[in-house]
Design an enzyme around this catalytic site. Sequence first.
Site, PDB file in Angstrom:
ATOM      1  N   CYS A   3     -24.013 -27.040 -17.401  1.00 10.58           N
ATOM      2  CA  CYS A   3     -22.960 -26.775 -18.021  1.00 10.58           C
ATOM      3  C   CYS A   3     -21.487 -27.047 -17.218  1.00 10.58           C
ATOM      4  O   CYS A   3     -21.260 -28.369 -16.841  1.00 10.58           O
ATOM      5  CB  CYS A   3     -22.978 -25.052 -18.379  1.00 10.58           C
ATOM      6  N   ASP A  39     -37.561   1.131  -4.573  1.00 14.07           N
ATOM      7  CA  ASP A  39     -37.328   0.043  -3.541  1.00 14.07           C
ATOM      8  C   ASP A  39     -37.659   0.635  -2.140  1.00 14.07           C
ATOM      9  O   ASP A  39     -38.177   0.093  -1.346  1.00 14.07           O
ATOM     10  CB  ASP A  39     -35.668  -0.254  -3.450  1.00 14.07           C
TER      11      ASP A  39
END
Length: 508
Positions: free
Chosen positions: A78, A223
Amino acid sequence: KILILDFGSQVTQLIARRVREQSVYCEIHPYNISLARIKEYAPKGIILSGGPSSVYDKDAPHSDAGVFDLGIPVLGICYGMQLMTHQLGGRVERSHKREYGRAMMDLDDTGDLFSGFAAKAEVWMSHGDRIEEMPKGFHAIAHTEHCPAAAMKDEKRRFYGVQFHPEVVHTPRGEEMLGNFLFTVCGCQPTWTMASFIESAVAEIRAKVGSGKVICALSGGVDSSVVAVLIHRALGDQLQCIFVNNGLLRKGEAERVVNLFRSHFRINLDYVDAADRFLDRLAGVTDPEKKRKIIGNEFIFLFEEEAAKLGAVDYLAQGTLYPDVIESVSTKGPSAVIKSHHNVGGLPEKMNLKLLEPVRELFKDEVRLLGKELGMPDEVIWRQPFPGPGLAIRCIGEVTRERLDILREADAIVLDEIRKAGLYREIWQSFAVILPVRTVGVMGDARTYDYTVALRAVNSTDGMTADWVKLPYEVLGAISSRIINEVKGVNRVVYDISQKPPATIEWE
Ligand code: XMP
């Protein structure tokens, strides 16, 4: 490895994820990274991301044009394609028709980038400008009705440009196209797997820490849990985990964490039951930000106290993820603080510890894969996010032991029913909130005057925006009747159907 230069597209991270999903390592760097650093990084290919600008804008982001002299394959997506066109002597123009959404693309060349494809491919477009004249050496390899050069290449220099977005799911075979660029054009090998990650991470941790000592604050979340198990794999008993029970956890959570880490993984775990301290400090407090501050400060205080008992410590382990690390080139200004999130932010400076962040290169979905590879149970790997201040910010108004107990029971029922319905994984967060509102009800022949519980279930990809989940009526019904029947003190259940924005996910 692949280098992705970020021009500010909302979906740059998706490019990285699509690349890594094909077992090729990549990193995202700002578009203006110096040529010297690019050379040092020595990528096998460079991907120029999309972005909100027009190449003719006054402040349009430009990379060092030397990128095109390195002899390395380049794929422009793009804006990246338009910039490539502009910098290599072609012409970009504002097209009269903005192309946005699904488009059918005719392939004019089913070589390299489109190898394995038939004559057509469905793609996702989102652009105002378009290529009017390709640079010398390029020719179009695909077109759409409004876009004569929907994809182009200069095979000699191995430069490719695509006007559409191969990284989004709306381009059904985008991953294959990216794969063609990685494997056929750049000659990458699919060697970046979680098993290989563990091997190199373990070696790195050992080399870095040596015989030093590491502490890790476990929260029970994905995490910090994965980080602890990974570091334990590398260092064994040199790792000491600290888990603080602040009295604001979900039902059974503290036991689960202690069990998993102590009994299953045999990790040194210091369990601090500080429920009373937290709850005493929270007595009488109703302001959400005050709650957060109190909880955050108390946590740091306790953590330091516990760490001090451990003698000399060298490193603090943290579950920092890649999205926190990527230098943002977003053009938006800094966003206002809506809620001050409590985490272990201030700890390392205060305690004079070095940081150990072994998953700072990973995305969340990769951390889950890593956890799986490390033998962690699904229950932990797929746990929904849970805020640091815990149930305190779901107990609207004053946090009392009585109301926390009610909330904990109601919340357990919500999760139980959501799991039974097989919805737990696909929902971002689902939980109960207790309101400081009592209403009238009737139970048997008696009048009741009890609390109201609100249900919240949202879908989200990053917590920044969210939509309420259209839970099946049967699930809502089961949750409601179980809570009202089984949890003493509740006689009414309501469902929160607000989006974020303007509402937030948590009620406080
Ligand atoms: P909001 O309520 O801001 O939440 O829409 C977005 C995401 O962040 C979580 N959240 C927090 N996490 N400490 C945390 O660690 C906090 O103080 C906090 N407040 C909200 C929330 O659960 C959601 O996932």
